[in-house]
Enzyme design. Structure first.
Site, mmCIF file in Angstrom:
data_model
loop_
_atom_site.group_PDB
_atom_site.id
_atom_site.type_symbol
_atom_site.label_atom_id
_atom_site.label_comp_id
_atom_site.label_asym_id
_atom_site.label_seq_id
_atom_site.Cartn_x
_atom_site.Cartn_y
_atom_site.Cartn_z
ATOM 1 N N PHE A 303 93.834 51.084 -30.041
ATOM 2 C CA PHE A 303 92.381 51.166 -30.042
ATOM 3 C C PHE A 303 91.836 50.894 -28.639
ATOM 4 C CE2 PHE A 303 93.299 49.563 -34.458
ATOM 5 C CZ PHE A 303 93.154 50.808 -35.060
ATOM 6 N N GLU A 307 87.903 42.879 -31.180
ATOM 7 C CA GLU A 307 87.006 41.776 -30.880
ATOM 8 C C GLU A 307 87.489 40.413 -31.342
ATOM 9 O OE1 GLU A 307 85.600 43.757 -34.786
ATOM 10 O OE2 GLU A 307 86.412 44.388 -32.866
ATOM 11 N N HIS A 331 80.955 46.079 -25.642
ATOM 12 C CA HIS A 331 81.076 46.305 -27.085
ATOM 13 C C HIS A 331 81.842 45.171 -27.752
ATOM 14 C CE1 HIS A 331 81.278 48.969 -30.671
ATOM 15 N NE2 HIS A 331 82.413 48.311 -30.887
ATOM 16 N N GLU A 332 83.007 44.816 -27.205
ATOM 17 C CA GLU A 332 83.802 43.757 -27.834
ATOM 18 C C GLU A 332 83.103 42.402 -27.714
ATOM 19 O OE1 GLU A 332 85.851 45.085 -29.629
ATOM 20 O OE2 GLU A 332 86.015 46.990 -28.594
ATOM 21 N N HIS A 335 80.449 41.939 -30.358
ATOM 22 C CA HIS A 335 80.989 41.536 -31.662
ATOM 23 C C HIS A 335 80.951 40.013 -31.855
ATOM 24 C CE1 HIS A 335 82.333 44.975 -33.931
ATOM 25 N NE2 HIS A 335 82.963 45.495 -32.888
ATOM 26 N N GLU A 354 79.747 47.416 -36.880
ATOM 27 C CA GLU A 354 79.863 48.347 -35.758
ATOM 28 C C GLU A 354 78.530 48.969 -35.336
ATOM 29 O OE1 GLU A 354 82.294 48.314 -34.011
ATOM 30 O OE2 GLU A 354 83.994 47.669 -35.232
ATOM 31 N N TYR A 417 79.443 53.489 -36.382
ATOM 32 C CA TYR A 417 79.139 53.111 -35.008
ATOM 33 C C TYR A 417 77.819 53.742 -34.541
ATOM 34 C CZ TYR A 417 84.078 51.661 -34.639
ATOM 35 O OH TYR A 417 85.297 51.054 -34.810
ATOM 36 N N ARG A 592 96.591 55.074 -27.010
ATOM 37 C CA ARG A 592 95.303 54.857 -27.654
ATOM 38 C C ARG A 592 94.993 56.018 -28.592
ATOM 39 N NH1 ARG A 592 89.621 54.055 -24.338
ATOM 40 N NH2 ARG A 592 88.228 53.902 -26.142
#
Length: 638
Positions: A303, A307, A331-332, A335, A354, A417, A592
């Protein structure tokens, strides 16, 4: 977590000999502190999670104590797990989730402080969920249960890498990926986000191997490391990694772990992390997890990021050298509020994790890098959602997704998302930023350390926005966003003026008015390059035109993995197979899922299927089990 195949995340949207089993504990570890216990007693949704066997409405696990050893030679993890129990009503049976675990003994601690063996058996296997571990107690006052077990060498939540599969090629590596339902493959527990537990761990590993977890860390000896997570979290956020790792701090409370070969590069790329923490905390309330560190994983990590609290797991594919993909870090980090602090109670409520996180990520990026960049990232996400929606079943375009017992790794898309983000942008626009910022901050505070469902969100929304400021947004509009298919007809798409000149130049080049070398691209950022490539014609762009582009900009050899993915996708859609030699190198260097699976899918549907299968068979050992399972099906490998 960034899992969507189609979403251009822009950094968006895993030595020794025999296993060293720890000695049996003479007594149970101490109970968590009262404050920790209170945090663990969070509300449990009455809508049962369909993807767990656990009888969590009758009894819930409030604390997990692990004593485990890592065996790199046999690629196994083994030891004891002691679970503290909170009974919601009298009972004699505890049902836990497991997948491929070899349980050798289970003991129970009764109210008088006596340990005794408990009877247990495994229920029938479910192809997605694994096997229920059913434990029967003689007494009704069992407070703790100790399970001695060994995880399978093929545990879906762990990847074991040989030294040759790592960056430095000096030592083996192991890492976990528990989301959505893979924690059960290496720990017997209640593997549902509806249940939150504190945890502690003592991990044994060979000397020279550093172990990290999503918890406070203390090195006990060259071979033992102790961890403590005082805040209650769901099972999917328990995380572990071990390898030849070193640490470099950003400041007193944040830093980066990585193999030494890429540590300096990663530290430079992500040096804005403390600033991200500061702006997010200012807008959405205090950061409540103590530390925030990053772990840069080997290229096989499936990925973009994961998070895990206190220690986000990050793909090395976002180290571009120019900070162009650092929105993944935002983004992480986001979270830490949306997902870790306030958690979806089941995987059909994933949009609560998300959608909020993608929205918060974009606000962090705007605060640090400006409105122009934030709008470009919104527009790119929206464009890729539009491209994906026609490929989905109508039911899978709903935010409140009815996932049933499908494998969540296969069922999720960019809908939770990007559609989730667009819903929140709609509310922000309608109510104004001042009101909506106060709403979001209040939402995080109100539901802090709880797992909630969509109904809980809707009740809070109704009280604190819809009824507080009546006549602005209707229940019917909220229904359309959350329960409706596709995108509402009344939504306003995000728009970026920064793409206007990009689109004009693309059209001029396609019409033959400009050569590729005449395009004015000197000041373009990665988002504009992606827009330029992604909006190119599919199926009928001539090979001469593609060759001209590659000669001018050398897309086939770019170091930016996002640009490379977009370029290879365009080339394959137009059957421009001159890219196969560099594509071979690309597919064998990274794992990924979002950056490799769609390319394999495109190749498998073309006359290059045999070539793609040969590349995959060479690359397969370096891919994560989650990546392998999907590609094995694609190429009929058994």
């Amino acid at each position: 977590m960034t899992i969507s195949y189609s979403r251009c995340a822009l950094g968006l949207s895993l030595l020794c000999g025999a296993v060293l089993l720890p000695a049996a504990a003479a007594q149970a570890p101490a109970e968590p502190a009262p404050a920790q216990q209170a945090a663990a007693k969070t509300s449990i949704s009455q809508n049962s999670d369909a993807l767990t066997f656990a009888n969590y409405l009758e009894v819930s696990v409030t604390h997990i104590a692990l004593d485990l050893a890592l065996d790199f030679a046999h690629q196994q993890i083994a030891g004891d797990a002691i679970l503290s129990l909170d009974w919601h009503k009298p009972g004699h049976t505890l049902v836990l989730d497991s997948r491929g675990l070899n349980v050798s003994q289970i003991s129970a601690l009764d109210g008088d402080g006596h340990w005794s063996k408990a009877s247990y058996h495994m229920g029938p296997n479910h192809p997605v969920m694994g096997e229920p571990l059913i434990i029967d107690f003689a007494a009704t006052d069992v407070s703790r249960v100790k399970i001695t077990y060994q995880a399978s060498s093929t545990a879906s939540g762990l990847q074991w890498l040989t030294p040759a599969q790592t960056q430095g090629k000096q030592a083996p590596f192991m890492f976990s990926q528990n989301q959505a339902i893979h924690a059960r493959s290496w720990i017997p527990l209640q593997d549902t986000p509806a249940v939150r537990s504190t945890y502690e761990a003592k991990i044994s590993a060979p000397e020279g191997i550093n172990v990290v977890m999503s918890a406070d860390r203390r090195k006990l000896s060259p071979t033992q490391t102790q961890f403590s997570m005082p805040q209650a979290i769901p099972a999917y956020l328990i995380a572990i990694a071990a390898g030849h790792l070193q640490f470099k701090a950003f400041d007193a409370t944040s830093g980066v772990w990585a193999e030494p070969e890429i540590l300096a590069q990663a530290h430079k790329e992500f040096e804005d992390t403390p600033a991200m923490i500061k702006v997010a905390a200012k807008r959405y309330g205090d950061y409540r997890w103590g530390r925030y560190d990053l772990l840069i994983l080997p290229p096989s990590f499936p990925f973009g990021g994961m998070e895990n609290p206190r220690l986000s797991f990050i793909t090395p594919t976002v180290i571009a050298g120019d900070k162009s993909l650092v929105s993944l870090i935002a983004h992480e980090l986001a979270h830490s509020w949306s997902g870790n602090l306030v958690t979806n109670a089941s995987w059909r409520d994933l949009w609560l994790n998300e959608g909020f996180t993608t929205y918060v990520e974009n606000r962090i990026m705007e605060d640090l890098y400006g409105r122009k960049r934030a709008l470009m990232e919104q527009a790119i996400g929206y464009g890729e959602l539009l491209a994906e929606l026609p490929q989905l079943d109508d039911g899978d375009s709903v935010l409140h997704l009815d996932i049933g017992r499908r494998d969540p790794d296969d069922a999720f898309s960019s809908v939770p998302y990007v559609k989730g983000q667009l819903f929140l942008l709609f509310l922000e626009h309608k109510f104004g930023r001042e009101r909506f910022d106060a709403f979001v901050k209040g939402y995080f505070n109100h539901f802090a350390f709880q797992s909630i469902n969509t109904a809980s969100f809707r009740a809070y929304l109704k009280t604190h926005l819809l009824e507080a400021y009546p006549g602005i947004v209707s229940d019917a509009q909220v229904d359309d966003w959350i329960e409706g298919q596709g995108l509402p007809a009344f939504m306003t798409p995000p728009h970026s003026e920064a793409f206007t000149s990009v689109d004009e130049q693309r059209r001029a080049w396609l019409d033959g008015k400009l050569d590729a070398g005449q395009l004015q691209t000197r000041d373009w950022v990665v988002h504009q390059w992606l827009r330029f490539i992604n909006e190119m014609p599919r199926l009928d762009l001539s090979h001469d035109k593609l060759a001209e582009l590659d000669k001018a900009f050398d897309f086939s050899h770019t170091g930016n993995k996002e640009i490379a993915f977009s370029w290879y996708s365009l080339a394959l859609d137009n059957q421009y197979y001159e890219v196969l030699p560099p594509l071979d190198a690309y597919l064998t260097q990274i794992g990924r899922r979002r950056l490799v699976v769609p390319l394999y899918q495109s190749l498998a549907e073309s006359k290059q299927r045999a070539w793609a299968k040969a590349v995959y068979l060479r690359a397969r050992a370096g891919y994560h089990p989650l990546t392998q399972s999907g590609l094995d099906r694609l190429f009929d490998i058994r």
